[in-house]
Design a protein around this motif. Structure first.
Motif, PDB file in Angstrom:
ATOM      1  N   ALA A  26       9.382 -18.123  -7.901  1.00 20.47           N
ATOM      2  CA  ALA A  26      10.714 -17.963  -8.499  1.00 20.47           C
ATOM      3  C   ALA A  26      11.524 -19.240  -8.366  1.00 20.47           C
ATOM      4  O   ALA A  26      11.391 -19.997  -7.403  1.00 20.47           O
ATOM      5  CB  ALA A  26      11.442 -16.807  -7.837  1.00 20.47           C
ATOM      6  N   LYS A  27      12.370 -19.443  -9.348  1.00 19.92           N
ATOM      7  CA  LYS A  27      13.363 -20.510  -9.289  1.00 19.92           C
ATOM      8  C   LYS A  27      14.631 -19.936  -8.661  1.00 19.92           C
ATOM      9  O   LYS A  27      15.121 -18.884  -9.055  1.00 19.92           O
ATOM     10  CB  LYS A  27      13.658 -21.025 -10.695  1.00 19.92           C
ATOM     11  N   LEU A  28      15.138 -20.643  -7.671  1.00 17.40           N
ATOM     12  CA  LEU A  28      16.300 -20.141  -6.937  1.00 17.40           C
ATOM     13  C   LEU A  28      17.586 -20.485  -7.648  1.00 17.40           C
ATOM     14  O   LEU A  28      17.676 -21.504  -8.344  1.00 17.40           O
ATOM     15  CB  LEU A  28      16.300 -20.714  -5.519  1.00 17.40           C
ATOM     16  N   PRO A  29      18.607 -19.634  -7.462  1.00 17.46           N
ATOM     17  CA  PRO A  29      18.639 -18.398  -6.664  1.00 17.46           C
ATOM     18  C   PRO A  29      17.943 -17.245  -7.372  1.00 17.46           C
ATOM     19  O   PRO A  29      17.890 -17.201  -8.609  1.00 17.46           O
ATOM     20  CB  PRO A  29      20.131 -18.130  -6.494  1.00 17.46           C
ATOM     21  N   THR A  30      17.443 -16.287  -6.561  1.00 13.38           N
ATOM     22  CA  THR A  30      16.807 -15.103  -7.106  1.00 13.38           C
ATOM     23  C   THR A  30      16.976 -13.954  -6.132  1.00 13.38           C
ATOM     24  O   THR A  30      17.202 -14.171  -4.930  1.00 13.38           O
ATOM     25  CB  THR A  30      15.309 -15.352  -7.377  1.00 13.38           C
ATOM     26  N   THR A  31      16.863 -12.735  -6.646  1.00 11.64           N
ATOM     27  CA  THR A  31      16.981 -11.536  -5.811  1.00 11.64           C
ATOM     28  C   THR A  31      15.847 -10.581  -6.140  1.00 11.64           C
ATOM     29  O   THR A  31      15.535 -10.346  -7.313  1.00 11.64           O
ATOM     30  CB  THR A  31      18.328 -10.820  -6.032  1.00 11.64           C
ATOM     31  N   LEU A  32      15.220 -10.066  -5.090  1.00 11.37           N
ATOM     32  CA  LEU A  32      14.200  -9.034  -5.240  1.00 11.37           C
ATOM     33  C   LEU A  32      14.738  -7.751  -4.630  1.00 11.37           C
ATOM     34  O   LEU A  32      15.171  -7.737  -3.474  1.00 11.37           O
ATOM     35  CB  LEU A  32      12.902  -9.440  -4.537  1.00 11.37           C
ATOM     36  N   TYR A  33      14.711  -6.677  -5.401  1.00 14.80           N
ATOM     37  CA  TYR A  33      15.159  -5.370  -4.920  1.00 14.80           C
ATOM     38  C   TYR A  33      13.934  -4.530  -4.588  1.00 14.80           C
ATOM     39  O   TYR A  33      12.943  -4.516  -5.329  1.00 14.80           O
ATOM     40  CB  TYR A  33      16.010  -4.661  -5.973  1.00 14.80           C
ATOM     41  N   THR A  34      14.007  -3.801  -3.471  1.00 15.74           N
ATOM     42  CA  THR A  34      12.916  -2.929  -3.064  1.00 15.74           C
ATOM     43  C   THR A  34      13.485  -1.589  -2.641  1.00 15.74           C
ATOM     44  O   THR A  34      14.413  -1.527  -1.819  1.00 15.74           O
ATOM     45  CB  THR A  34      12.131  -3.524  -1.882  1.00 15.74           C
ATOM     46  N   VAL A  35      12.944  -0.527  -3.215  1.00 16.57           N
ATOM     47  CA  VAL A  35      13.351   0.830  -2.842  1.00 16.57           C
ATOM     48  C   VAL A  35      12.241   1.434  -1.987  1.00 16.57           C
ATOM     49  O   VAL A  35      11.063   1.380  -2.340  1.00 16.57           O
ATOM     50  CB  VAL A  35      13.616   1.697  -4.079  1.00 16.57           C
ATOM     51  N   LEU A  36      12.628   1.980  -0.827  1.00 13.30           N
ATOM     52  CA  LEU A  36      11.690   2.635   0.083  1.00 13.30           C
ATOM     53  C   LEU A  36      12.004   4.126   0.091  1.00 13.30           C
ATOM     54  O   LEU A  36      13.111   4.525   0.483  1.00 13.30           O
ATOM     55  CB  LEU A  36      11.816   2.064   1.493  1.00 13.30           C
ATOM     56  N   VAL A  37      11.042   4.926  -0.340  1.00 13.67           N
ATOM     57  CA  VAL A  37      11.259   6.371  -0.455  1.00 13.67           C
ATOM     58  C   VAL A  37      10.304   7.101   0.480  1.00 13.67           C
ATOM     59  O   VAL A  37       9.125   7.261   0.178  1.00 13.67           O
ATOM     60  CB  VAL A  37      11.051   6.851  -1.899  1.00 13.67           C
ATOM     61  N   PRO A  38      10.789   7.541   1.648  1.00 15.51           N
ATOM     62  CA  PRO A  38       9.935   8.334   2.543  1.00 15.51           C
ATOM     63  C   PRO A  38       9.942   9.802   2.115  1.00 15.51           C
ATOM     64  O   PRO A  38      10.965  10.325   1.651  1.00 15.51           O
ATOM     65  CB  PRO A  38      10.594   8.153   3.903  1.00 15.51           C
ATOM     66  N   SER A  39       8.804  10.465   2.284  1.00 10.19           N
ATOM     67  CA  SER A  39       8.709  11.880   1.925  1.00 10.19           C
ATOM     68  C   SER A  39       7.904  12.615   2.974  1.00 10.19           C
ATOM     69  O   SER A  39       6.966  12.060   3.556  1.00 10.19           O
ATOM     70  CB  SER A  39       8.035  12.053   0.558  1.00 10.19           C
ATOM     71  N   PRO A  40       8.252  13.882   3.221  1.00  8.64           N
ATOM     72  CA  PRO A  40       7.459  14.687   4.165  1.00  8.64           C
ATOM     73  C   PRO A  40       6.136  15.081   3.534  1.00  8.64           C
ATOM     74  O   PRO A  40       5.877  14.812   2.356  1.00  8.64           O
ATOM     75  CB  PRO A  40       8.360  15.897   4.418  1.00  8.64           C
ATOM     76  N   ALA A  41       5.279  15.735   4.327  1.00 10.03           N
ATOM     77  CA  ALA A  41       4.002  16.218   3.797  1.00 10.03           C
ATOM     78  C   ALA A  41       4.251  17.160   2.636  1.00 10.03           C
ATOM     79  O   ALA A  41       5.245  17.901   2.606  1.00 10.03           O
ATOM     80  CB  ALA A  41       3.224  16.926   4.903  1.00 10.03           C
ATOM     81  N   ALA A  42       3.349  17.147   1.660  1.00  9.23           N
ATOM     82  CA  ALA A  42       3.521  17.956   0.447  1.00  9.23           C
ATOM     83  C   ALA A  42       3.677  19.427   0.771  1.00  9.23           C
ATOM     84  O   ALA A  42       4.396  20.155   0.072  1.00  9.23           O
ATOM     85  CB  ALA A  42       2.327  17.731  -0.484  1.00  9.23           C
ATOM     86  N   ALA A  43       3.018  19.867   1.839  1.00 10.33           N
ATOM     87  CA  ALA A  43       3.091  21.290   2.174  1.00 10.33           C
ATOM     88  C   ALA A  43       4.449  21.686   2.722  1.00 10.33           C
ATOM     89  O   ALA A  43       4.793  22.859   2.763  1.00 10.33           O
ATOM     90  CB  ALA A  43       2.012  21.630   3.199  1.00 10.33           C
ATOM     91  N   VAL A  44       5.253  20.709   3.130  1.00 13.48           N
ATOM     92  CA  VAL A  44       6.535  21.017   3.750  1.00 13.48           C
ATOM     93  C   VAL A  44       7.551  21.440   2.707  1.00 13.48           C
ATOM     94  O   VAL A  44       8.324  22.373   2.903  1.00 13.48           O
ATOM     95  CB  VAL A  44       7.042  19.804   4.548  1.00 13.48           C
ATOM     96  N   THR A  45       7.583  20.748   1.600  1.00 11.94           N
ATOM     97  CA  THR A  45       8.592  21.041   0.574  1.00 11.94           C
ATOM     98  C   THR A  45       8.082  20.638  -0.795  1.00 11.94           C
ATOM     99  O   THR A  45       7.362  19.653  -0.931  1.00 11.94           O
ATOM    100  CB  THR A  45       9.907  20.299   0.872  1.00 11.94           C
ATOM    101  N   GLU A  46       8.434  21.403  -1.787  1.00 14.21           N
ATOM    102  CA  GLU A  46       8.080  21.051  -3.157  1.00 14.21           C
ATOM    103  C   GLU A  46       9.151  20.186  -3.803  1.00 14.21           C
ATOM    104  O   GLU A  46       8.931  19.563  -4.828  1.00 14.21           O
ATOM    105  CB  GLU A  46       7.893  22.338  -3.976  1.00 14.21           C
TER     106      GLU A  46
END
Length: 814
Positions: free
Chosen positions: A720-740
């Protein structure tokens, strides 16, 4: 210039030199007297008389007559020249050496006079009479000892002394089974019988006598830890548990061998494996005091060994009293060892003085080493716990008089407890800040909370089963630069800890702006840990480097704070300035934190030798927003000039299973919980997963046994040529059996419209809602303006539109 004039100048210079030598030595004497009068008659932290320190080591007493003769010759020549009026010419090759030798003679002799070595005499070398004289014979408990001493029956006095200690510690030895795990004790004792010792994951066996200074040139730390002899109490305890004298016989052999091979030194030598000050402090409170309290009533230990142990404990106390390190956690350990000796053996004449000095040192160090928010200056979770234990010790002593500490001392201890408990992960393990290896201390924390009657801390460590809820879940420790985001206090909580603080000194890592993430009962993104301090230098360098942390590499290079001279020792807490560039906001909907790194990037494997090439053209700013109970958003903004290769790292625990899915990564954990990583930046983004790579080193985790275990790391690379921004979304989820009703991101977009010019909007479309998060722009002027808004109470902008099934967007919520 005539020869007479030259000679006169030489003679005058000589007399001036002698005067300066005498003045310097006199100043040292006054300094020592003042320190002694002020109660600080220890010299470990003083830097006066470096030359005298050298002469103490290198000026042999047998050389003193030669030095005296040299000085006398020059003095006589000077006297003759004054009496006869004839200027005697002395060549330079005579004058200069005589000047130096005379100075060393004067400084060396006077240094020996003012140093404590005349008082630091090993009790193991004393006569029976002088040994008994080390005790306070006016103590009514020692009346029988005093009578024998006054009758000049010194052998009988020693017998009466051992009788006294047998009576005093009998109950302690009789209840040993209640305090130990017999299986673990016997396992350690049996290995000690075989001279087999495993220390920090490395085992060495000695077929004959133990080599207290084994040639492990690549792992000096192992040798230091060996000389702590922590298995001695296991040998004596095993004998009491089994009524088997083989254990105590082996203890006696090893103990006497250690004493014979490691005589008490008369000066500090931190490279002496047996008498490094930290180990001298650890031996008494971790092993030797317990050993004496048990062996004094053992039927298989002779009086000679009992007395030798008692004498050596006195040596330890005297050595810790006269010398100390400074500026690190070592002095806390030394002070605790000294205080423990004073409390357990108040019968020694010097015990009161030992206690006074130990407490004074702790009072001084808590001001220097603990920030107002309770964080320890080394910013290591592990050393925070250790330091807290040392600072707490005088407040919890079960023997000796009540400790009276300076105002503010107890408040600092409580602040340290807050920091420890509020930064705990949901599984009650320590976050791996700086030099910390993963370990379970939950039982100890539970005991701490109950002992201290802190309802909020009890609530934390019991995960809500006991106590009262803390006033907040998310918390900023702004002096330390550590920030915690948390959904609740259960083991299933969503949790993120962010490190935007100082380097931390010798135990520091190149981890500024790194973070750890846990959710739904498992660690999801982890720090690599500490590994071993010595041994494999390449792997140690890796674990310290940015490559082992969740931050960015620029052109393959990591952060370079360790090369800044001021960072090589922890800063003083009472002189530190809070990092005002960090931002924090928390309310019921979101947490927001921001930090900046601007100290440059260099080759991660450069261990500090030579001059590292540091590129300071790039500044990294990281903003993290936690949308509570749902997901985290990270904005990494790189400012500067030119085009650079950027690598964003996410380290995962060893047992995790990551999989690349197009432009995102899905990770599954052993308990079936998952984490989705969704990046959004400018240009082509390449994603790689590495584990257990050796060239270059990448993808390793430091286990509880200090071993390097392969672990996946997700690397997102782009140019990348600066300045630049990278966005990252972190989505934690419980086990599938816990909730639909799992939270799932359908689309992630950076908006160019409908945003103010000084801000950037990120739109996140999920199965539940359409969220818009507004960040401050990468422009620094805009950031400063935004900083003022944060401080005035306005949060980072967050809007949520709830999506109704089958009808598109629902009502607008803010």
């Amino acid at each position: 210039m005539s020869a007479n004039v030259v000679n006169t100048l030489r003679l005058r210079a000589f007399t001036t030199f002698l005067s300066l030598s005498a003045s310097l030595a006199l100043a040292a004497l006054i300094f020592r007297v003042v320190r002694s009068w002020s109660g600080r008659d220890y010299i470990g932290d003083s830097s006066f008389l470096i030359v005298s320190y050298i002469t103490y080591h290198f000026v042999d007493v047998r050389l003193l007559p030669i030095l005296a003769l040299s000085a006398a010759i020059v003095t006589i020549l000077y006297w003759i020249s004054r009496r006869t009026g004839k200027q005697l010419l002395l060549p330079n090759f005579i004058v200069i050496p005589v000047f130096l030798l005379t100075f060393l003679f004067a400084a060396g002799i006077l240094f020996k006079l003012v140093s404590p070595v005349d008082r630091l005499v090993s009790a193991t070398t004393l006569s029976d009479k002088d040994f008994i004289a080390l005790f306070d014979l006016q103590n009514p408990s020692l009346s029988k000892v005093r009578i024998s001493y006054e009758n000049q029956d010194y052998q009988e006095a020693q017998n009466r002394l051992l009788d006294y200690f047998q009576s005093r510690f009998r109950a302690h030895s009789e209840t040993v089974r209640e305090r130990v795990d017999p299986k673990q004790v016997l396992k350690t004792a049996n290995l000690a019988l075989e001279h087999s010792f495993t220390i920090k994951g490395r085992t060495k066996m000695f077929p004959d006598n133990i080599g207290w200074h084994p040639e492990l040139s690549d792992d000096r730390e192992w040798t230091y830890l060996l000389n702590r002899t922590l298995w001695f109490d296991d040998l004596v305890t095993a004998s009491l548990l089994t009524d088997d004298r083989h254990y105590t016989d082996e203890f006696s052999r090893q103990f006497k061998d250690w004493i014979a091979g490691n005589p008490l030194p008369l000066w500090i030598n931190e490279r002496n494996p047996a008498w490094r000050l930290i180990d001298t402090g650890i031996r008494p409170y971790s092993s030797w005091i317990e050993v004496f309290k048990l062996l004094v009533n053992s039927p298989y230990v002779d009086d000679e060994t009992r007395l030798l142990m008692l004498k050596s404990l006195h040596d330890h106390a005297q050595y810790l009293f006269y010398f100390q390190t400074s500026g690190t956690n070592h002095v806390l350990i030394e002070s605790r060892g000294l205080l423990k000796l004073a409390n357990e053996f108040p019968e020694f004449k010097r015990a009161g003085r030992w206690r006074e000095v130990a407490i004074r040192r702790l009072e001084s160090e808590i001001r220097k080493q603990v920030y107002p928010d309770g964080g320890h200056v080394e910013l290591s979770s592990d050393y925070h716990v250790r330091s807290l234990n040392h600072f707490v010790f005088p407040l919890r002593q079960t023997s000796g008089p009540e400790a009276h500490v300076a105002p503010g001392y107890r408040e600092k201890v409580e602040a340290m407890r807050d920091f420890l408990f509020y930064t705990l992960k949901p599984d009650l393990r320590l976050p791996l800040l700086n030099d910390t290896n993963t370990r379970d201390i939950s039982k100890k924390l539970l005991s701490e909370a109950r002992t201290d009657h802190r309802g909020d801390l009890l609530f934390i460590v019991t995960q809500g089963a006991e106590g009262v809820p803390p006033p907040v879940r998310s918390r900023a420790f702004e002096d330390s630069g550590v920030y915690v985001m948390r959904s609740d206090w259960t083991e299933l909580a969503q949790y993120l800890i962010f490190d935007a603080g100082p380097y931390g000194g010798w135990h520091g890592h190149e981890d500024k702006l790194s973070f750890e993430l846990s959710a739904y009962g498992t660690p999801m993104i982890v720090d690599g840990g500490a590994y071993r301090y010595s041994g494999d230098k390449l792997y140690r360098a890796y674990f310290v480097s940015s490559a082992a942390h969740n931050t960015v590499l620029i052109d393959g290079r990591g952060q370079s704070r360790r090369f800044i001279e001021a960072n090589k020792r922890p800063e003083r807490a009472d002189e530190a300035q809070r990092n005002e560039s960090n931002l924090w906001f928390s309310d019921e909907e979101i947490d927001y934190v921001s930090g900046i790194y601007r100290d440059g990037y260099s080759d991660m494997q450069n261990s500090g030798s030579g001059d590292p090439v540091i590129d300071k053209s790039v500044t990294h700013r990281r903003d993290i927003v936690y949308i509570k109970n749902d997901y985290f958003v990270i904005a990494d903004t790189l400012s500067g000039s030119g085009t650079h290769d950027v690598e964003l790292l996410f380290h995962l625990p060893p047992e995790s299973l990551p999989q690349i899915a197009g432009e995102s990564v899905n990770i599954r954990y052993p308990n079936e919980a998952t984490l989705e990583i969704l990046p959004k930046g400018q240009g082509q983004l390449d994603i790689f997963i590495t584990a257990g790579q050796r060239k270059p080193i990448q993808g390793w985790f430091s286990s509880e046994k200090y071993e390097a275990v392969p672990a996946p790391v997700v690397a997102m690379k782009f140019r990348a040529k600066l300045p630049t921004t990278l966005y990252t979304v972190l989505v934690p989820s419980p086990a599938a059996a816990v909730t639909e009703n799992r939270f799932h991101v359908n689309n992630l977009a950076v908006l160019d419209t409908n945003c103010e010019s000084t801000k950037v909007c990120l739109e996140i479309t999920s199965t539940k809602s359409v969220d818009r998060i507004t960040f401050p722009s990468s422009d620094m002027a805009g950031r400063l303006s935004y900083s003022k808004k944060i401080n005035s109470g306005e949060p980072v902008s967050f809007e949520r539109r709830v999506r109704e099934a089958g009808t598109g967007d629902g009502p607008h919520n803010k």
